[in-house]
Design a protein around this motif. Structure first.
Motif, PDB file in Angstrom:
ATOM      1  N   TRP A 218      -4.962  -6.940 -38.038  1.00  0.00           N
ATOM      2  CA  TRP A 218      -6.382  -6.693 -37.819  1.00  0.00           C
ATOM      3  C   TRP A 218      -6.945  -5.852 -38.959  1.00  0.00           C
ATOM      4  O   TRP A 218      -6.196  -5.282 -39.767  1.00  0.00           O
ATOM      5  CB  TRP A 218      -6.619  -6.005 -36.477  1.00  0.00           C
ATOM      6  CG  TRP A 218      -6.266  -4.542 -36.414  1.00  0.00           C
ATOM      7  CD1 TRP A 218      -7.116  -3.478 -36.532  1.00  0.00           C
ATOM      8  CD2 TRP A 218      -4.967  -3.970 -36.229  1.00  0.00           C
ATOM      9  NE1 TRP A 218      -6.437  -2.296 -36.425  1.00  0.00           N
ATOM     10  CE2 TRP A 218      -5.126  -2.563 -36.231  1.00  0.00           C
ATOM     11  CE3 TRP A 218      -3.690  -4.507 -36.065  1.00  0.00           C
ATOM     12  CZ2 TRP A 218      -4.030  -1.695 -36.081  1.00  0.00           C
ATOM     13  CZ3 TRP A 218      -2.617  -3.652 -35.912  1.00  0.00           C
ATOM     14  CH2 TRP A 218      -2.788  -2.266 -35.917  1.00  0.00           C
ATOM     15  N   CYS A 220      -9.733  -2.713 -39.652  1.00  0.00           N
ATOM     16  CA  CYS A 220     -10.499  -1.637 -39.013  1.00  0.00           C
ATOM     17  C   CYS A 220     -10.881  -0.623 -40.084  1.00  0.00           C
ATOM     18  O   CYS A 220     -10.010  -0.156 -40.833  1.00  0.00           O
ATOM     19  CB  CYS A 220      -9.672  -0.965 -37.920  1.00  0.00           C
ATOM     20  SG  CYS A 220     -10.597   0.196 -36.894  1.00  0.00           S
ATOM     21  N   GLY A 221     -12.188  -0.316 -40.159  1.00  0.00           N
ATOM     22  CA  GLY A 221     -12.638   0.652 -41.158  1.00  0.00           C
ATOM     23  C   GLY A 221     -12.377   0.203 -42.577  1.00  0.00           C
ATOM     24  O   GLY A 221     -12.137   1.031 -43.465  1.00  0.00           O
ATOM     25  N   GLY A 222     -12.411  -1.105 -42.791  1.00  0.00           N
ATOM     26  CA  GLY A 222     -12.199  -1.638 -44.126  1.00  0.00           C
ATOM     27  C   GLY A 222     -10.747  -1.734 -44.541  1.00  0.00           C
ATOM     28  O   GLY A 222     -10.442  -2.195 -45.642  1.00  0.00           O
ATOM     29  N   GLU A 223      -9.820  -1.308 -43.683  1.00  0.00           N
ATOM     30  CA  GLU A 223      -8.399  -1.366 -44.010  1.00  0.00           C
ATOM     31  C   GLU A 223      -7.694  -2.426 -43.168  1.00  0.00           C
ATOM     32  O   GLU A 223      -8.004  -2.610 -41.990  1.00  0.00           O
ATOM     33  CB  GLU A 223      -7.733  -0.008 -43.762  1.00  0.00           C
ATOM     34  CG  GLU A 223      -8.244   1.103 -44.671  1.00  0.00           C
ATOM     35  CD  GLU A 223      -7.464   2.393 -44.460  1.00  0.00           C
ATOM     36  OE1 GLU A 223      -6.467   2.370 -43.683  1.00  0.00           O
ATOM     37  OE2 GLU A 223      -7.848   3.413 -45.046  1.00  0.00           O
ATOM     38  N   ARG A 242      -9.102   2.024 -28.165  1.00  0.00           N
ATOM     39  CA  ARG A 242      -9.280   3.103 -29.140  1.00  0.00           C
ATOM     40  C   ARG A 242     -10.429   2.835 -30.111  1.00  0.00           C
ATOM     41  O   ARG A 242     -11.196   3.741 -30.453  1.00  0.00           O
ATOM     42  CB  ARG A 242      -7.991   3.296 -29.946  1.00  0.00           C
ATOM     43  CG  ARG A 242      -6.833   3.858 -29.159  1.00  0.00           C
ATOM     44  CD  ARG A 242      -5.795   4.487 -30.089  1.00  0.00           C
ATOM     45  NE  ARG A 242      -5.466   3.640 -31.222  1.00  0.00           N
ATOM     46  CZ  ARG A 242      -4.450   2.779 -31.242  1.00  0.00           C
ATOM     47  NH1 ARG A 242      -3.677   2.649 -30.168  1.00  0.00           N
ATOM     48  NH2 ARG A 242      -4.214   2.048 -32.316  1.00  0.00           N
ATOM     49  N   HIS A 243     -10.555   1.554 -30.547  1.00  0.00           N
ATOM     50  CA  HIS A 243     -11.482   1.272 -31.655  1.00  0.00           C
ATOM     51  C   HIS A 243     -12.632   0.342 -31.276  1.00  0.00           C
ATOM     52  O   HIS A 243     -13.571   0.189 -32.067  1.00  0.00           O
ATOM     53  CB  HIS A 243     -10.715   0.680 -32.838  1.00  0.00           C
ATOM     54  CG  HIS A 243      -9.644   1.574 -33.362  1.00  0.00           C
ATOM     55  ND1 HIS A 243      -9.900   2.737 -34.072  1.00  0.00           N
ATOM     56  CD2 HIS A 243      -8.285   1.477 -33.267  1.00  0.00           C
ATOM     57  CE1 HIS A 243      -8.757   3.316 -34.404  1.00  0.00           C
ATOM     58  NE2 HIS A 243      -7.761   2.570 -33.924  1.00  0.00           N
ATOM     59  N   GLY A 244     -12.563  -0.308 -30.141  1.00  0.00           N
ATOM     60  CA  GLY A 244     -13.657  -1.151 -29.677  1.00  0.00           C
ATOM     61  C   GLY A 244     -14.085  -2.186 -30.694  1.00  0.00           C
ATOM     62  O   GLY A 244     -13.265  -2.897 -31.286  1.00  0.00           O
ATOM     63  N   GLU A 245     -15.391  -2.249 -30.943  1.00  0.00           N
ATOM     64  CA  GLU A 245     -15.942  -3.281 -31.807  1.00  0.00           C
ATOM     65  C   GLU A 245     -15.645  -3.075 -33.277  1.00  0.00           C
ATOM     66  O   GLU A 245     -15.976  -3.935 -34.114  1.00  0.00           O
ATOM     67  CB  GLU A 245     -17.466  -3.356 -31.604  1.00  0.00           C
ATOM     68  CG  GLU A 245     -17.868  -3.818 -30.209  1.00  0.00           C
ATOM     69  CD  GLU A 245     -19.378  -3.924 -30.048  1.00  0.00           C
ATOM     70  OE1 GLU A 245     -20.096  -3.602 -31.032  1.00  0.00           O
ATOM     71  OE2 GLU A 245     -19.835  -4.326 -28.963  1.00  0.00           O
ATOM     72  N   ASP A 246     -14.992  -1.968 -33.620  1.00  0.00           N
ATOM     73  CA  ASP A 246     -14.603  -1.765 -35.023  1.00  0.00           C
ATOM     74  C   ASP A 246     -13.422  -2.655 -35.420  1.00  0.00           C
ATOM     75  O   ASP A 246     -13.136  -2.800 -36.617  1.00  0.00           O
ATOM     76  CB  ASP A 246     -14.221  -0.291 -35.254  1.00  0.00           C
ATOM     77  CG  ASP A 246     -15.433   0.635 -35.158  1.00  0.00           C
ATOM     78  OD1 ASP A 246     -16.561   0.143 -35.385  1.00  0.00           O
ATOM     79  OD2 ASP A 246     -15.248   1.815 -34.854  1.00  0.00           O
ATOM     80  N   VAL A 247     -12.748  -3.221 -34.425  1.00  0.00           N
ATOM     81  CA  VAL A 247     -11.620  -4.112 -34.716  1.00  0.00           C
ATOM     82  C   VAL A 247     -12.156  -5.467 -35.163  1.00  0.00           C
ATOM     83  O   VAL A 247     -12.959  -6.090 -34.475  1.00  0.00           O
ATOM     84  CB  VAL A 247     -10.715  -4.279 -33.479  1.00  0.00           C
ATOM     85  CG1 VAL A 247      -9.593  -5.274 -33.776  1.00  0.00           C
ATOM     86  CG2 VAL A 247     -10.148  -2.935 -33.049  1.00  0.00           C
ATOM     87  N   ARG A 248     -11.724  -5.910 -36.329  1.00  0.00           N
ATOM     88  CA  ARG A 248     -12.170  -7.186 -36.886  1.00  0.00           C
ATOM     89  C   ARG A 248     -10.952  -8.034 -37.284  1.00  0.00           C
ATOM     90  O   ARG A 248      -9.878  -7.508 -37.548  1.00  0.00           O
ATOM     91  CB  ARG A 248     -13.049  -6.969 -38.133  1.00  0.00           C
ATOM     92  CG  ARG A 248     -14.368  -6.244 -37.844  1.00  0.00           C
ATOM     93  CD  ARG A 248     -15.376  -7.196 -37.194  1.00  0.00           C
ATOM     94  NE  ARG A 248     -16.688  -6.593 -37.053  1.00  0.00           N
ATOM     95  CZ  ARG A 248     -17.087  -5.871 -36.037  1.00  0.00           C
ATOM     96  NH1 ARG A 248     -16.244  -5.639 -35.042  1.00  0.00           N
ATOM     97  NH2 ARG A 248     -18.300  -5.371 -35.970  1.00  0.00           N
TER      98      ARG A 248
END
Length: 273
Positions: A218, A220-223, A242-248
């Protein structure tokens, strides 16, 4: 099962529960067809105990046959019959058959019901094979390479039919070389090699046995992140907690049944050398 001095099957033991769909897999010559034929009562075993629907298939009577359905790899009879006529005739031998038109619709032959069987295409003939196998609403259904010759839509329709039959408590044992089909349909996979069972269990459990852990990827936060875990479902749930919609770009990679099958067969061949 022994032919001369050669054991074709040795120590094969498994059970199938009511309503379960089990795929019997294995390379050519592994003993799949022999196993199926013994269970169907078409081949006499050399030794051992076999029970299907509470009876020994080698001595199954008409009442037992009434509860068993068989779809062979191909049928080569009845070419001059028309589809509706043949299915109506065969249904008359069973105590609780499908309605003929309902069965024809179920296998997708409504537009061909009045055709002579010899005029059907290969895919249409295969649908008829399936209809012949289930005409008596069997409690146990044996399917030998059932979707050979099916186009993608016919295969998808057939898969839906198998699941409906299983939901109605029909027990199904199928052989197929289409591992994707087995993975999609089967509650359980039994793998034969060299006349023995080398693996038995749900596809996911067999994959974990070979591949160990799932791989979760995944962003998250560009990493980008990569983690191996034995329980990807729980991990992903916690990750979103933990991260909700920040997970991409979430991706879960599991070993496929094909990966598992090939690894198990190679492992078995290695131990046999």
């Amino acid at each position: 099962m022994r032919y001369g001095a050669a054991d074709v099957l040795n120590g094969v033991a498994f059970q199938v529960r009511q309503g379960e769909v089990v795929a019997l897999l294995g390379p050519n010559g592994a003993g799949k067809t022999t196993t199926i034929e013994i269970l169907e009562g078409f081949r006499m075993r050399s030794a051992g105990r076999v029970e299907v629907l509470g009876a020994d298939p080698a001595h199954g009577d008409e009442r037992w046959r009434d509860r068993v359905g068989v779809v062979l790899q191909s049928w080569r009879d009845h070419g001059k019959w028309r589809v509706r006529e043949l299915l109506g005739h065969l249904g008359s031998y069973y105590t609780r058959p499908w309605g003929t038109d309902e069965l024809i619709e179920t296998v997708g032959l409504t537009g061909h019901a009045d055709k002579k069987i010899k005029a059907l295409s290969g895919g249409q003939r295969r649908r008829l094979d399936v209809a012949i196998g289930i005409v008596g609403r069997p409690d146990v259904l044996f399917l030998d390479e059932p979707t050979v010759g099916f186009d993608p839509q016919a295969r998808q329709d057939f898969h839906g039919l198998v699941r409906r039959l299983a939901d109605d408590a029909t027990t199904i044992l199928l052989t197929t070389h289409d591992l994707g089909e087995a993975e999609k349909l089967a509650d359980r996979i039994v793998i034969l090699a060299g006349g023995r069972i080398i693996a038995d269990g749900p596809a996911a459990a067999l994959a974990r046995r070979i591949a160990g852990e799932d791989e979760v990827r995944w962003v998250c936060g560009g990493e980008r992140h990569v983690v191996s875990t034995g329980d990807s479902t729980a991990f992903v749930r916690e990750l979103f907690g933990r991260h909700g919609e920040d997970v991409r770009e979430l991706e879960v990679r599991r070993a496929s049944l094909e990966d598992t099958y090939l690894a198990l067969v190679r492992e078995h061949e290695g131990t046999d050398r």
